[in-house]
Design an enzyme around this catalytic site. Sequence first.
Site, PDB file in Angstrom:
ATOM      1  N   GLY A  78       0.881  -1.153  -0.206  1.00  0.00           N
ATOM      2  CA  GLY A  78       0.140  -0.521  -0.047  1.00  0.00           C
ATOM      3  C   GLY A  78       0.880   1.586  -0.313  1.00  0.00           C
ATOM      4  O   GLY A  78       2.054   1.670  -0.983  1.00  0.00           O
ATOM      5  N   SER A  79       0.117   1.922   0.530  1.00  0.00           N
ATOM      6  CA  SER A  79       0.336   3.825   0.662  1.00  0.00           C
ATOM      7  C   SER A  79       2.064   3.892   1.640  1.00  0.00           C
ATOM      8  O   SER A  79       3.034   4.710   1.172  1.00  0.00           O
ATOM      9  CB  SER A  79      -0.144   4.511   1.344  1.00  0.00           C
ATOM     10  OG  SER A  79      -0.688   4.928   0.307  1.00  0.00           O
ATOM     11  N   THR A  80       2.766   2.485   1.699  1.00  0.00           N
ATOM     12  CA  THR A  80       4.003   2.441   2.863  1.00  0.00           C
ATOM     13  C   THR A  80       5.107   2.371   0.867  1.00  0.00           C
ATOM     14  O   THR A  80       6.197   3.839   1.785  1.00  0.00           O
ATOM     15  CB  THR A  80       4.949   1.306   3.962  1.00  0.00           C
ATOM     16  OG1 THR A  80       4.536  -0.002   3.256  1.00  0.00           O
ATOM     17  CG2 THR A  80       3.480   1.411   4.687  1.00  0.00           C
TER      18      THR A  80
END
Length: 484
Positions: free
Chosen positions: A219-221
Site C-alpha cells: 500500500g502507501s508505505t
Amino acid sequence: MNHAIRHIWIVSVTLFVALFAALSLIQVVLTDDLNANSKNSRQIIASAGSPRGPITVDGEAIALSVPAENSPYDYQRVYRDAELYSGITGFYSTYGGSSGLESALNDYLSGQSDSQFFDRISALFTGESMQGAQVELTLNGQWQQMAYDMIPDDRRGTIIVTDLTNGDIKVMASKPSYDTNRLAVHSRNDYLQNLEEIEATPGLTPHSLGPISNRIFPGSTFKLVDTLAMLESGDYDLDTELENPPSIQLPQSVNELENLDTGNCYQRQEAEFRWIFAQSCNTPFAEAGMDLGQQALLEAAESFWFNQELTIPLYVTPSHFPEEEVSDAALALSAIGQQDVGATALQINMLAAAIGNEGTLMRPQLVDTIRGTDLQVLSQPSPEVLNEVMSPDVAAEITEMMVETVESGTGWRAQSSRFDVAAKTGTAEIGDEDGLVNSWITGFAPADNPQYAVTVVYERLEPGVGNELTGPQMLAMLEAVIGE
C-alpha cells in the site's frame, strides 16, 4: 634376538599407523558420506539425539537440548517461550527435519561447522558427546514479549523493531504462532498429527516466518520509494504544487484510481508535495509514477533492496517491484503499492531504517555472537552497510515529510509527547470479495536523532480496523525502547 624384536617393532608401528590412518579417514574424510548414508541408522539416531547447542536471548536459553527419557535418542530438544519465538528458532525434529535458525545454523548448533573441527577431534579421543555451539541473538526478550502480547490472537499481525544504526533486530513478533515443542517429539505419529493440526491454522506454516516470508501489498508505505525517485529526479521538492484530483482515468483502461474517501485528500484539488505526502493522496503519486517511468521507480526500489537476495541468517523472500515492462495503468497502481508490488514486513522496515540512518541501509541481523563449548567466539557478524540509498540531505527531506505525517496527517495516532516520530502509513486492498485490506505503519524515532525503526502490519483486516492497531502499537513500542 635383536633382529626379531626389530621386526616385531616395525610390524607394530606399521599396524598402528594403518589403524590411525583408517580412523582418520573414517572420522574426518568420510564423515559426511557416512552420515548421509540412509542405511546408517546408528548414525541417524546418534545425530538426531545429540546435544545441540543452545539458542539464547538476553543470556537465557530459548532452545536447548536436555537428556531424553524413555527414548532411543539421548537428547530431547526443548523450547522455552516457544510461541514467542517459534518462527525464529524454528524446530528441530528427529522425523521432519528442521526450520528457522535450527536449519539455517545447523552446522554450528550440531557441532559440525569447520570452526569446530578441533572440538570434534577432542570429543573423539575423550569419548564425550560433541556439544553444539551457542547462538546468541540480537533480540530483546522484554520488548519481544511486549510486542507479541499486543498482537490480538485472532489477527495476522507483525511488529518489527530494528536498531537502524547497526541493523540489529530487537523485536520480530508475529501471530499466528505455534508451540515448537509439538514438532520436537520423538514419535513419528505424534509429529505427523501435531503438524497437521498446526498447518490447519490459516496463515500459519512451521516452515517459514511470516515477517520475512509473506510478500504482500505494501500500500502507501511504498510511497517512500516514489518519494525518493521524485526528489532525486530534480523535478520535485517539498513545496512543489501537485494536482490532486479525486480520481484519474487509468490509461488504456476503463478503470479509475481514486483517493480514499475517508481521508483529507478531498479537501484540496491542488496542494504542495509535503501535504500530499502527509495525507497519502493516491492520484498525485500515481501520476508522478507514470511521469517518472518504470525505470526510475525500479532503481529507487532496488536501492532499498527490492528484488535482491538477503539472509539474516534466515532466508528473506525478496520483495518485488516489476523488472519486466508493464503498462502505464499497472505502473500507476504499482506506485501506490498495489498491482505488481509485493513486500515483506522486514523490507518495509528497511525503508524507514535507511531514511532514519541518513540514507544508509544496514544489513538486518538476528545473530549477535556464536560461541564454542569453551565460550570462544566462532562467529560475530559486524555491522554491514548494504547500500547508500540516498544522500543525507534527501533523507532529511523525507524525514521532514514523515514527521508532518504524524503531526497533521494519516499517522496522527503515533504522536508522542516525549519526542517527534517520523512515519508513513499504508492501506492496501487485497482484491478479495470481502473487501479486506492490509494495514501498515512504518517509521522511526526520535526524528532528530533516530535510534529505532518500527514497523507494524496487519493482514486481511476489515477496512478501518487497522488504523486503531498500527499507529498506537508503533507509539507504544517506540516509547518502550527509547529511554527517558
